[in-house]
Design a protein around this motif. Sequence first.
Motif, PDB file in Angstrom:
ATOM      1  N   SER A  83       0.678  -1.193  -0.118  1.00  0.00           N
ATOM      2  CA  SER A  83      -0.125  -0.027  -0.057  1.00  0.00           C
ATOM      3  C   SER A  83       0.578   1.528   0.195  1.00  0.00           C
ATOM      4  O   SER A  83       0.027   1.983   0.345  1.00  0.00           O
ATOM      5  CB  SER A  83      -1.053  -0.054   1.140  1.00  0.00           C
ATOM      6  N   THR A  84       2.148   0.852   0.672  1.00  0.00           N
ATOM      7  CA  THR A  84       3.369   2.921  -0.173  1.00  0.00           C
ATOM      8  C   THR A  84       4.142   2.630  -0.967  1.00  0.00           C
ATOM      9  O   THR A  84       4.954   1.657  -0.985  1.00  0.00           O
ATOM     10  CB  THR A  84       4.208   2.073   1.191  1.00  0.00           C
ATOM     11  N   PHE A  89      13.961   0.747  -0.363  1.00  0.00           N
ATOM     12  CA  PHE A  89      13.656   0.332   0.672  1.00  0.00           C
ATOM     13  C   PHE A  89      14.023   1.796   1.941  1.00  0.00           C
ATOM     14  O   PHE A  89      12.980   1.940   2.312  1.00  0.00           O
ATOM     15  CB  PHE A  89      14.982  -0.566   1.356  1.00  0.00           C
ATOM     16  N   GLY A  90      15.036   2.678   1.273  1.00  0.00           N
ATOM     17  CA  GLY A  90      15.218   3.818   2.249  1.00  0.00           C
ATOM     18  C   GLY A  90      13.695   4.511   1.831  1.00  0.00           C
ATOM     19  O   GLY A  90      13.472   4.917   3.286  1.00  0.00           O
ATOM     20  N   GLU A  91      12.848   5.007   1.006  1.00  0.00           N
ATOM     21  CA  GLU A  91      11.931   5.125   0.598  1.00  0.00           C
ATOM     22  C   GLU A  91      10.775   4.751   1.383  1.00  0.00           C
ATOM     23  O   GLU A  91       9.701   5.510   2.365  1.00  0.00           O
ATOM     24  CB  GLU A  91      11.734   5.478  -0.969  1.00  0.00           C
ATOM     25  N   PHE A  92      11.454   3.604   1.179  1.00  0.00           N
ATOM     26  CA  PHE A  92       9.849   2.665   2.361  1.00  0.00           C
ATOM     27  C   PHE A  92      10.143   3.092   3.197  1.00  0.00           C
ATOM     28  O   PHE A  92       8.774   3.426   3.934  1.00  0.00           O
ATOM     29  CB  PHE A  92       9.590   1.663   2.229  1.00  0.00           C
ATOM     30  N   THR A  97       7.957   5.305   9.292  1.00  0.00           N
ATOM     31  CA  THR A  97       9.139   5.549  10.405  1.00  0.00           C
ATOM     32  C   THR A  97       8.075   4.557  11.255  1.00  0.00           C
ATOM     33  O   THR A  97       9.362   4.139  12.341  1.00  0.00           O
ATOM     34  CB  THR A  97       9.122   6.755  10.524  1.00  0.00           C
ATOM     35  N   ASP A  98       6.706   4.291  11.543  1.00  0.00           N
ATOM     36  CA  ASP A  98       6.698   3.736  12.897  1.00  0.00           C
ATOM     37  C   ASP A  98       7.129   2.366  12.903  1.00  0.00           C
ATOM     38  O   ASP A  98       7.447   2.000  13.845  1.00  0.00           O
ATOM     39  CB  ASP A  98       5.357   3.857  12.826  1.00  0.00           C
ATOM     40  N   LEU A  99       7.683   1.617  11.804  1.00  0.00           N
ATOM     41  CA  LEU A  99       7.743   0.727  12.061  1.00  0.00           C
ATOM     42  C   LEU A  99       9.602   0.237  12.752  1.00  0.00           C
ATOM     43  O   LEU A  99      10.067  -0.960  13.238  1.00  0.00           O
ATOM     44  CB  LEU A  99       8.127  -0.403  10.169  1.00  0.00           C
ATOM     45  N   MET A 100      10.117   1.391  13.182  1.00  0.00           N
ATOM     46  CA  MET A 100      11.219   1.692  13.996  1.00  0.00           C
ATOM     47  C   MET A 100      10.964   1.650  14.989  1.00  0.00           C
ATOM     48  O   MET A 100      12.018   1.045  16.231  1.00  0.00           O
ATOM     49  CB  MET A 100      11.785   2.800  13.540  1.00  0.00           C
ATOM     50  N   SER A 101      10.063   1.563  15.651  1.00  0.00           N
ATOM     51  CA  SER A 101       9.261   1.402  17.064  1.00  0.00           C
ATOM     52  C   SER A 101       9.248   0.014  17.431  1.00  0.00           C
ATOM     53  O   SER A 101       8.617  -1.131  17.487  1.00  0.00           O
ATOM     54  CB  SER A 101       7.952   1.974  17.080  1.00  0.00           C
ATOM     55  N   ARG A 102      10.256  -0.524  18.842  1.00  0.00           N
ATOM     56  CA  ARG A 102      10.025  -1.752  19.541  1.00  0.00           C
ATOM     57  C   ARG A 102       8.555  -1.696  19.480  1.00  0.00           C
ATOM     58  O   ARG A 102       8.148  -2.984  20.170  1.00  0.00           O
ATOM     59  CB  ARG A 102      11.251  -1.890  20.344  1.00  0.00           C
ATOM     60  N   SER A 103       8.009  -0.589  20.203  1.00  0.00           N
ATOM     61  CA  SER A 103       6.109  -1.443  20.946  1.00  0.00           C
ATOM     62  C   SER A 103       5.156  -1.640  19.948  1.00  0.00           C
ATOM     63  O   SER A 103       4.550  -1.268  20.079  1.00  0.00           O
ATOM     64  CB  SER A 103       6.535  -0.196  21.800  1.00  0.00           C
TER      65      SER A 103
END
Length: 131
Positions: A83-84, A89-92, A97-103
């Motif tokens: 959907s993006t 990969f950098g653009e993705f 950015t929320d994918l970097m959240s461990r929570s």
Amino acid sequence: MTDRDYRILADRFEAETLDAIGFSHLDHIGVACQMLQRYDFLDAARTYSRALRGIASKAGAPDKFNLTVTLAFLSLLSERMASTPHQTFGEFMEKNTDLMSRSLMGNWYSPDRLNSKNARTVFLMPDRCNA
């Protein structure tokens, strides 16, 4: 790292020749995205899970592998990739950015459920609603 770097890293990951030391959360995501591009979802999930379990075992930390986290995160990545609009990969990652959240999995799973012994070996359905 470039997309080519992640392809190489994914090759090493799949062959289970990757050293777990220094393998970051971003690297996990980059390799997972490569697997999802190489294979259909079920084959990507099988390949990624098998390799991750093997790498964790070789690192002396077999209990770190969590099937629920792995499959839930792969599912989320697959949906986001579809959907993006992105070329790299950098653009993705810039758009997700929320994918970097461990929570992040906390949106769908309580800590007790996600960290349970069962979650490590059986895929557990979420126990929270993402409102």
